[in-house]
Scaffold this motif. Sequence first.
Motif: not given
Length: 406
Positions: A232-251
Amino acid sequence: MRPELVVTGIGVISAIAQGKADFTEALLAGRSAFGVLQRPGRQHESAYLGAEIPHIVFPDSLPPQTLRAASLSAQTALVVLQEAWDEARLSEVDCRRIGLVIGGSNVQQREIAQLQARYRERPQFLKPTYALSFMDTDLCGFCTAQFGIRGLSHTVGGASASGQLAIMQAAQAVLSGQVDACIAIGALMDLSFWECQAFRALGAMGSDRYADAPALACRPYDQQHDGFLFGECAGAVVIESRAASQRRGAPAYATLSGWRAEMDGNRNPDPSLEGEIAAIQGALAAAGWTAEQIDYVNPHGTGSVVGDETELKALQACGLKGARLNATKSLIGHGLSAAGLVEVIATLLQMRSGRLHPTRNLDEPIDASFNWVRHQPVAHRIERALTLSMGFGGINTALCWQRTDR
């Protein structure tokens, strides 16, 4: 020029740990939790082996009434989504620009089998909500309602390749501009005894050889392997552009540099060497990489006699014998629909920690000439990694991941 895609949030639950910090620790310690499956509805005259989540810690943000209405698959999807959502700071993103792709089909079989047995003699008392809950899209409903997601949401079925296919679909949604961030979830496949019995009859699920020693039964790439063990397992990942992540400071954890899905035109469960080679070569070409640049591979590695041998032949044919190699399923079991995505998470966590987890029970490798991580963790800086998943129906997938400076 194509935007650079990165992973900014991770959520995970398995039989050995919940949450990315504890999951990393458990992986590097070589921990496992195999035994006789105990959940109601999983046993019927035979003792099937596997690894089950001992308990779930629910965050306070998930309402009790929502959790009571949710199946085990939906509960775990909500838990891993909450962890990934918080880390990626998605509350700062317009909900109309967030998407969700859930990898998995037929993921609530045990719950459905139990419900049908309970109401077989009195079907008129069946809850009307069954019309919603028997569909995999009910997981989309739970997640979008709880988190206010207003962008796209759908499921994608690819058997054991579902998790990696969900990542590909999430990446395409971001690249197309349909959303700014897209969450990919590998859903927990809640097997009933019907599926367990069918997998055993098919010869895919072990283990007769180690029926009295469950801790020894899961043996990817070992000469004594005799089938996969469910986990049993489950997982989640968030995919976005580097530019978008940098705009809000998400590593960022890593860059998704290339991917490929290849069909081998085969309805049967046996693997295809040609299909696996095509997926690997296609992903490398999409990333613009050579095989020599890959320094770590997280393979499908189920413990299947034919499957393990075919995969090693594909890796050798693609020039990947020099890369470090371990098998995450040896620790957590085969999560089926969730497997590929949870193994991507294991790859990214190893990349961040600078260490590779051991491969449990790899006593006599079927090919000792590969660069195995065996009984102990090893220090290793991953620059470029390849993750592989294959699914019944002739589905072969490969993803390329590159280290990022965050």
